[in-house]
Design a protein around this motif. Sequence first.
Motif, PDB file in Angstrom:
ATOM      1  N   GLU A  97       1.049  -1.118   0.097  1.00  0.00           N
ATOM      2  CA  GLU A  97      -0.103   0.067  -0.030  1.00  0.00           C
ATOM      3  C   GLU A  97       0.997   1.189  -0.006  1.00  0.00           C
ATOM      4  O   GLU A  97       0.663   2.172  -0.850  1.00  0.00           O
ATOM      5  N   ALA A  98       2.073   1.133   0.481  1.00  0.00           N
ATOM      6  CA  ALA A  98       2.909   2.349   0.607  1.00  0.00           C
ATOM      7  C   ALA A  98       3.466   2.585  -0.528  1.00  0.00           C
ATOM      8  O   ALA A  98       3.757   3.797  -1.114  1.00  0.00           O
ATOM      9  N   TRP A  99       3.789   1.633  -1.286  1.00  0.00           N
ATOM     10  CA  TRP A  99       4.344   1.663  -2.746  1.00  0.00           C
ATOM     11  C   TRP A  99       3.309   2.309  -3.681  1.00  0.00           C
ATOM     12  O   TRP A  99       3.781   2.961  -4.947  1.00  0.00           O
ATOM     13  N   SER A 100       1.864   2.141  -3.370  1.00  0.00           N
ATOM     14  CA  SER A 100       0.981   2.925  -4.410  1.00  0.00           C
ATOM     15  C   SER A 100       1.195   4.212  -4.520  1.00  0.00           C
ATOM     16  O   SER A 100       0.606   4.643  -5.286  1.00  0.00           O
ATOM     17  N   GLY A 101       1.795   5.041  -3.569  1.00  0.00           N
ATOM     18  CA  GLY A 101       2.033   6.426  -3.659  1.00  0.00           C
ATOM     19  C   GLY A 101       2.763   6.738  -5.168  1.00  0.00           C
ATOM     20  O   GLY A 101       2.797   8.251  -5.345  1.00  0.00           O
ATOM     21  N   TYR A 102       3.496   5.801  -5.379  1.00  0.00           N
ATOM     22  CA  TYR A 102       4.211   6.323  -6.743  1.00  0.00           C
ATOM     23  C   TYR A 102       3.404   5.954  -8.071  1.00  0.00           C
ATOM     24  O   TYR A 102       3.944   6.333  -9.105  1.00  0.00           O
ATOM     25  N   TYR A 103       2.378   5.428  -7.832  1.00  0.00           N
ATOM     26  CA  TYR A 103       1.573   5.176  -9.073  1.00  0.00           C
ATOM     27  C   TYR A 103       0.594   6.164  -9.410  1.00  0.00           C
ATOM     28  O   TYR A 103       0.066   6.911  -8.487  1.00  0.00           O
ATOM     29  N   PRO A 104      -0.026   6.409 -10.561  1.00  0.00           N
ATOM     30  CA  PRO A 104      -1.104   7.312 -10.926  1.00  0.00           C
ATOM     31  C   PRO A 104      -2.277   7.039 -10.261  1.00  0.00           C
ATOM     32  O   PRO A 104      -2.661   5.936 -10.038  1.00  0.00           O
ATOM     33  N   GLY A 145     -17.668  12.089 -14.375  1.00  0.00           N
ATOM     34  CA  GLY A 145     -16.245  12.944 -14.233  1.00  0.00           C
ATOM     35  C   GLY A 145     -15.217  11.721 -14.002  1.00  0.00           C
ATOM     36  O   GLY A 145     -15.233  10.743 -13.446  1.00  0.00           O
ATOM     37  N   LEU A 146     -14.187  11.948 -14.750  1.00  0.00           N
ATOM     38  CA  LEU A 146     -13.016  11.466 -14.640  1.00  0.00           C
ATOM     39  C   LEU A 146     -11.681  11.976 -14.076  1.00  0.00           C
ATOM     40  O   LEU A 146     -11.344  13.177 -14.605  1.00  0.00           O
ATOM     41  N   VAL A 147     -11.001  11.672 -12.931  1.00  0.00           N
ATOM     42  CA  VAL A 147     -10.141  12.520 -12.300  1.00  0.00           C
ATOM     43  C   VAL A 147      -8.754  11.544 -12.150  1.00  0.00           C
ATOM     44  O   VAL A 147      -8.707  10.455 -11.818  1.00  0.00           O
ATOM     45  N   ALA A 148      -7.558  12.357 -12.840  1.00  0.00           N
ATOM     46  CA  ALA A 148      -6.238  11.538 -12.607  1.00  0.00           C
ATOM     47  C   ALA A 148      -5.413  12.315 -12.181  1.00  0.00           C
ATOM     48  O   ALA A 148      -5.384  13.552 -12.579  1.00  0.00           O
ATOM     49  N   SER A 149      -4.306  11.824 -11.358  1.00  0.00           N
ATOM     50  CA  SER A 149      -3.341  12.908 -10.875  1.00  0.00           C
ATOM     51  C   SER A 149      -2.114  11.782 -10.634  1.00  0.00           C
ATOM     52  O   SER A 149      -2.204  10.597 -10.299  1.00  0.00           O
ATOM     53  N   LEU A 150      -0.852  12.529 -10.667  1.00  0.00           N
ATOM     54  CA  LEU A 150       0.409  11.864 -10.435  1.00  0.00           C
ATOM     55  C   LEU A 150       1.174  12.590  -9.730  1.00  0.00           C
ATOM     56  O   LEU A 150       1.469  13.874 -10.041  1.00  0.00           O
TER      57      LEU A 150
END
Length: 237
Positions: A97-104, A145-150
């Motif tokens: 779960e902590a590694w998921s912070g690097y994914y979009p 709506g579709l929201v994407a962030s990185l």
Amino acid sequence: MRRIWVAGALLTLSWTVGGCAEMFEPQMPSIETYLPARARHPVRQGLPRSEDSAGLASRATAGPLSLAGCVRIALADNPMAQASREGVAAAQEAVGEAWSGYYPQVGLAAAYRRWESHAFLPSGLGGAMSTPPDTVGPTNDWSGGLVASLTLFDSGRRRAQILAAKARLGASQEELAALEQDIALTVHQAFYGLLSAEDALRVAKENLTRAEDHLRLAKERKEAGTAVQADVLRAQV
């Protein structure tokens, strides 16, 4: 040349002494020797823990119950050990779960609303031929709506979260290892305590047999006239 020879002799002597010390060092049993490969990390193997414990217990009780079999049963069926294994599994998932912070991060949202409102319109707006409506609706509103962030830069926050999750995982694994060692120690103490009690029982039975023989001999000697009643009473006591 002489100094080189002396240094070589001292080095050879140190290696020899070190090897002899290893020969006399006691070999302590490890927890891994009591657990099959499948039962060492049931979480990583993706196996049902109940089936794994049942198979482990059945294999341990397939013959005469030895010390190793007792340790295997205790490690497989102890509820505290099972709870600790679940804690290790949760810590492993926390690392992922902590590694998921690097994914979009992608999100999809949808909403529906049906509404009706009163219309406050001035009189005479529609002319003499028509009267304007006093309500608007009912109306169906659909939205999506579709929201994407990185995240590109966070000053090391994600890395710190991963290190903290790994530290918690390591702590959980060490707690599990310590708990397994405590369980194995308790089983060893109980096992050898039982053997000691059985030996004490055997010695007590031998002493009882010897005392009965002394009593019989004392009675025979009294009947033969070579002993007195006090000897018989002493043997009875």
